[in-house]
Enzyme design. Sequence first.
Site, PDB file in Angstrom:
ATOM      1  N   ARG A  73       0.712  -1.247  -0.053  1.00 56.44           N
ATOM      2  CA  ARG A  73       0.019  -0.005   0.130  1.00 56.44           C
ATOM      3  C   ARG A  73       0.748   1.181  -0.018  1.00 56.44           C
ATOM      4  NH1 ARG A  73      -4.191  -0.250   4.650  1.00 56.44           N
ATOM      5  NH2 ARG A  73      -5.111  -1.831   3.541  1.00 56.44           N
ATOM      6  N   ARG A 142      -2.035   6.205   9.803  1.00 63.08           N
ATOM      7  CA  ARG A 142      -1.971   5.967   8.410  1.00 63.08           C
ATOM      8  C   ARG A 142      -1.859   6.932   7.219  1.00 63.08           C
ATOM      9  NH1 ARG A 142      -4.422   0.561   8.310  1.00 63.08           N
ATOM     10  NH2 ARG A 142      -3.544  -0.748   9.876  1.00 63.08           N
ATOM     11  N   LYS A 207      -3.948   0.486  14.769  1.00 63.58           N
ATOM     12  CA  LYS A 207      -4.123   1.420  13.668  1.00 63.58           C
ATOM     13  C   LYS A 207      -4.800   2.704  14.257  1.00 63.58           C
ATOM     14  CE  LYS A 207      -7.217  -1.096  11.052  1.00 63.58           C
ATOM     15  NZ  LYS A 207      -8.161  -1.380  10.386  1.00 63.58           N
ATOM     16  N   LYS A 209      -6.035   6.604  12.235  1.00 61.91           N
ATOM     17  CA  LYS A 209      -6.456   7.138  10.868  1.00 61.91           C
ATOM     18  C   LYS A 209      -7.046   8.401  11.189  1.00 61.91           C
ATOM     19  CE  LYS A 209      -7.753   2.697   9.023  1.00 61.91           C
ATOM     20  NZ  LYS A 209      -9.025   1.777   8.728  1.00 61.91           N
ATOM     21  N   CYS A 428     -14.976  -3.290  -0.920  1.00 62.91           N
ATOM     22  CA  CYS A 428     -13.838  -3.731  -0.384  1.00 62.91           C
ATOM     23  C   CYS A 428     -12.899  -4.671  -1.389  1.00 62.91           C
ATOM     24  CB  CYS A 428     -13.491  -3.966   0.938  1.00 62.91           C
ATOM     25  SG  CYS A 428     -14.145  -5.642   1.070  1.00 62.91           S
ATOM     26  N   CYS A 434      -7.703 -10.837   0.099  1.00 60.88           N
ATOM     27  CA  CYS A 434      -7.754 -10.614   1.460  1.00 60.88           C
ATOM     28  C   CYS A 434      -8.115 -11.830   2.399  1.00 60.88           C
ATOM     29  CB  CYS A 434      -8.985  -9.686   1.790  1.00 60.88           C
ATOM     30  SG  CYS A 434      -8.883  -9.274   3.488  1.00 60.88           S
ATOM     31  N   CYS A 473     -16.452  -8.506   4.767  1.00 60.84           N
ATOM     32  CA  CYS A 473     -16.401  -9.046   6.261  1.00 60.84           C
ATOM     33  C   CYS A 473     -16.548  -7.827   7.088  1.00 60.84           C
ATOM     34  CB  CYS A 473     -14.889  -9.583   6.747  1.00 60.84           C
ATOM     35  SG  CYS A 473     -13.804  -8.540   7.367  1.00 60.84           S
ATOM     36  N   CYS A 477     -13.756  -2.133   5.601  1.00 61.23           N
ATOM     37  CA  CYS A 477     -12.793  -1.235   4.871  1.00 61.23           C
ATOM     38  C   CYS A 477     -13.518  -0.526   4.101  1.00 61.23           C
ATOM     39  CB  CYS A 477     -12.022  -2.067   4.192  1.00 61.23           C
ATOM     40  SG  CYS A 477     -10.983  -3.230   5.471  1.00 61.23           S
TER      41      CYS A 477
HETATM   42  C1  HEM Z   1     -10.299  -4.700  12.202  1.00 63.76           C
HETATM   43  C2  HEM Z   1     -10.445  -3.928  11.213  1.00 63.76           C
HETATM   44  C3  HEM Z   1      -9.826  -4.355   9.787  1.00 63.76           C
HETATM   45  C4  HEM Z   1      -8.674  -5.134   9.567  1.00 63.76           C
HETATM   46  C5  HEM Z   1      -8.152  -6.079  10.081  1.00 63.76           C
HETATM   47  C6  HEM Z   1      -8.452  -4.642   8.060  1.00 63.76           C
HETATM   48  C7  HEM Z   1      -7.688  -5.622   7.192  1.00 63.76           C
HETATM   49  C8  HEM Z   1      -7.460  -5.250   5.736  1.00 63.76           C
HETATM   50  C9  HEM Z   1      -6.713  -6.092   4.888  1.00 63.76           C
HETATM   51  C10 HEM Z   1      -6.250  -7.403   5.343  1.00 63.76           C
HETATM   52  C11 HEM Z   1      -7.023  -5.478   3.697  1.00 63.76           C
HETATM   53  C12 HEM Z   1      -6.170  -5.922   2.519  1.00 63.76           C
HETATM   54  C13 HEM Z   1      -7.324  -6.630   1.487  1.00 63.76           C
HETATM   55  C14 HEM Z   1      -6.565  -6.498   0.133  1.00 63.76           C
HETATM   56  O1  HEM Z   1      -5.901  -5.758  -0.484  1.00 63.76           O
HETATM   57  O2  HEM Z   1      -6.345  -7.804  -0.299  1.00 63.76           O
HETATM   58  C15 HEM Z   1      -7.687  -4.372   3.851  1.00 63.76           C
HETATM   59  C16 HEM Z   1      -7.877  -3.485   3.058  1.00 63.76           C
HETATM   60  C17 HEM Z   1      -8.306  -2.257   3.181  1.00 63.76           C
HETATM   61  N1  HEM Z   1      -8.690  -1.687   4.231  1.00 63.76           N
HETATM   62 FE1  HEM Z   1      -8.942  -2.789   6.060  1.00 63.76          FE
HETATM   63  N2  HEM Z   1      -9.003  -3.677   7.760  1.00 63.76           N
HETATM   64  C18 HEM Z   1      -9.800  -3.188   8.712  1.00 63.76           C
HETATM   65  C19 HEM Z   1     -10.805  -2.155   8.832  1.00 63.76           C
HETATM   66  C20 HEM Z   1     -10.692  -1.187   8.099  1.00 63.76           C
HETATM   67  C21 HEM Z   1     -11.553   0.011   8.039  1.00 63.76           C
HETATM   68  C22 HEM Z   1     -12.457   0.521   8.985  1.00 63.76           C
HETATM   69  C23 HEM Z   1     -11.101   0.804   6.918  1.00 63.76           C
HETATM   70  C24 HEM Z   1     -11.730   2.244   6.494  1.00 63.76           C
HETATM   71  C25 HEM Z   1     -12.369   3.169   7.396  1.00 63.76           C
HETATM   72  C26 HEM Z   1     -10.283   0.180   6.302  1.00 63.76           C
HETATM   73  C27 HEM Z   1      -9.547   0.638   5.298  1.00 63.76           C
HETATM   74  C28 HEM Z   1      -9.104  -0.228   4.355  1.00 63.76           C
HETATM   75  C29 HEM Z   1      -8.672   0.155   2.900  1.00 63.76           C
HETATM   76  C30 HEM Z   1      -8.723   1.666   2.378  1.00 63.76           C
HETATM   77  C31 HEM Z   1      -8.147  -1.041   2.492  1.00 63.76           C
HETATM   78  C32 HEM Z   1      -7.783  -1.145   0.563  1.00 63.76           C
HETATM   79  C33 HEM Z   1      -8.625  -1.660  -0.141  1.00 63.76           C
HETATM   80  C34 HEM Z   1     -10.046  -1.135  -0.334  1.00 63.76           C
HETATM   81  O3  HEM Z   1     -10.091   0.165  -0.690  1.00 63.76           O
HETATM   82  O4  HEM Z   1     -11.191  -1.611  -0.374  1.00 63.76           O
HETATM   83  N3  HEM Z   1      -9.919  -1.215   6.781  1.00 63.76           N
HETATM   84  N4  HEM Z   1      -7.801  -4.099   5.275  1.00 63.76           N
HETATM   85  S1  SF4 Z   2     -13.546  -5.614   4.884  1.00 64.83           S
HETATM   86 FE1  SF4 Z   2     -12.935  -7.558   5.380  1.00 64.83          FE
HETATM   87  S2  SF4 Z   2     -12.992  -8.700   3.665  1.00 64.83           S
HETATM   88 FE2  SF4 Z   2     -13.086  -6.467   2.843  1.00 64.83          FE
HETATM   89  S3  SF4 Z   2     -10.683  -5.981   2.690  1.00 64.83           S
HETATM   90 FE3  SF4 Z   2     -11.283  -5.424   4.781  1.00 64.83          FE
HETATM   91  S4  SF4 Z   2     -10.862  -7.190   5.945  1.00 64.83           S
HETATM   92 FE4  SF4 Z   2     -10.768  -7.671   3.690  1.00 64.83          FE
END
Ligand code: HEM
Ligand code: SF4
Length: 571
Positions: A73, A142, A207, A209, A428, A434, A473, A477
């Site tokens: 990223r 981040r 994390k 933000k 997402c 993921c 999930c 995200c």
């Molecule tokens: C417990 C909470 C979270 C975990 C463990 C988590 C984990 C991950 C993982 C593993 C990915 C990679 C997916 C891929 O590119 O294959 C991802 C993508 C992403 N996450 Fe999270 N995430 C969480 C919550 C959030 C939240 C609440 C936000 C934003 C408000 C966020 C923003 C993003 C963004 C911007 C990406 C990039 C892909 C996209 O735009 O959909 N994440 N996250």
């Molecule tokens: S919302 Fe869940 S499934 Fe989607 S990118 Fe984030 S961690 Fe992965």
Amino acid sequence: MSDELSRNERIKEASDYLRGTLAEGLRQEATGAIAEDDAQLVKFHGMYLQDDRDLRAERARKKMEKAFAFMLRVRVPGGVISTAQWLNLDRVARDYGNHTVRLTTRQSVQLHGVIKSNLKPTLQAIDRALLSTIAACGDVNRNVMCNPNPYQSRAHAAALELARAISDHLTPRTPAYREIWLDGERIAGGEEETIEPIYGKTYLPRKFKIVIAVPPSNDVDVFAHDLGFIAILDGNGGVAGWNVAIGGGMGMSHGEPDTYPRTADVIGFCGTADALAIAEAVVTVQRDWGDRKNRKHARLKYTVEDRGLYAFRTEVESRAKIKLAPAKPFAFTSTGDRYGWSEEDHGNAHLTLFVGNGRVQDAGPGLQQLSALRQIAELHAGDFRLTANQNLIVTNVSPERRAAIEQIAADNALLAPRSGLRRNSMACVALPTCGLALAESERYLPNLLDALEERLAGHGLSSDEIVIRMTGCPNGCARPYLAEIGLVGKGPGRYNLYLGAAFDGSRLSKLYAEDLDHAAIIERLDPLFAAYAAKRNSGEHFGDFVIRAGFVGRTANGRDFHADVGARRAA
Ligand code: HEM
Ligand code: SF4
């Protein structure tokens, strides 16, 4: 709950400022993976160890190791990236990645499918483009987002300036990134206070933000993040100062009511000169007060719920030696992007493109979007701006280039669709990369939209702006709990449906139905569309309507998010 620090805390403590055994692990050719503890540390360097989940079963059958690869990223503070930088990322995605570039919901760029032996050349190419992946993931601040409006009004310029200042101030100082990836010399020793003056050895509990919003646009979803600054305009195009909002966050776990999404609370107002000190104080209070035992309870939103807003604010004021003034009035109108050409700036104009779910790839005739953006970047020596809705703005296009750029975009389906639902959609990544995905998201949402658009057309709602977001999930995200229609993966092909969030991003949605498959999602939404078409008040948004019409309750914030789900189950 155990009294022990979480495993990640021990990993950070022992890592020697994020080095761990990453350098050795990179040299091991027997596996495409890295050691388990290093897989936690590598996040701080902006990477996730993943495997192609589509290939899991076949490789297991053949007794092969999983198809490991890394997601990288890239930080893009405020979403501003020059076309020269874009061309470099395009090259990197083709040479080392899976030939796609993913625009994220937080204004950064993801590259997928980079195998271990290509990591160093990839990071070196990113460095040569004057970009970095440091702290794009991990328990640190981040990418700092801000409204990407390119008009260069003084307010927008001030927002970008603040985003960049905060980003620089809160970037980890450890030399580990340079040493490991860029073959920098090892810099040994140093006192903790000087290596990481803000974070210390164990960084943050989780994390963190930060975003900056310029009303009336709430495109950054200011209430979804740990810390937000809301520009208060001075009436002359400039900024009088900033309202400060703390304690937003999306993630939760299915069936665990102690985890919940939460919208941030506005705690006061500060001048521009004080904003950086306030940001640092919010970070250090969370560093010291946040839960380091239970990672599911470690975000700032839980600290705020447990300690109370008053205590948190008072501690921030005391550390920053700044008294926040009472918050000033502000009003948001929407969270969406304004597609198409927009206002001219000294004769130049800006074109906001639609990038479906942020995935830029060459997908066949009429859909060569990676190549199209490369062509545009080659034509246009200027900036791209990434939006918080996974879209891209070509900024400051001179009159003589306009037609050519628009034609390339039109030829590759990069101009906004007519459908009001699709224009306001996000998904997402989810499968296949993921590791946490329970269901499809990015690959499925376009098909669902096709079906829903048919129903909407039947009710005369094709061009109505309705915000829909999907995640694979409950981590959230793509901020599904702030969408008027939120779909959250529960298991293969099954989704929970959330309704009733506010169009301007100020109110969470509520669980409406569980475990729906494709047909059931359409079945459940269709009557609501019909009712909306027949009974809405003039100008009433879908999220407000479903509450007024009694289809779903109004969400209380914070720990009450799940309140009447429990009541309904008990009944
Ligand atoms: C417990 C909470 C979270 C975990 C463990 C988590 C984990 C991950 C993982 C593993 C990915 C990679 C997916 C891929 O590119 O294959 C991802 C993508 C992403 N996450 Fe999270 N995430 C969480 C919550 C959030 C939240 C609440 C936000 C934003 C408000 C966020 C923003 C993003 C963004 C911007 C990406 C990039 C892909 C996209 O735009 O959909 N994440 N996250
Ligand atoms: S919302 Fe869940 S499934 Fe989607 S990118 Fe984030 S961690 Fe992965």
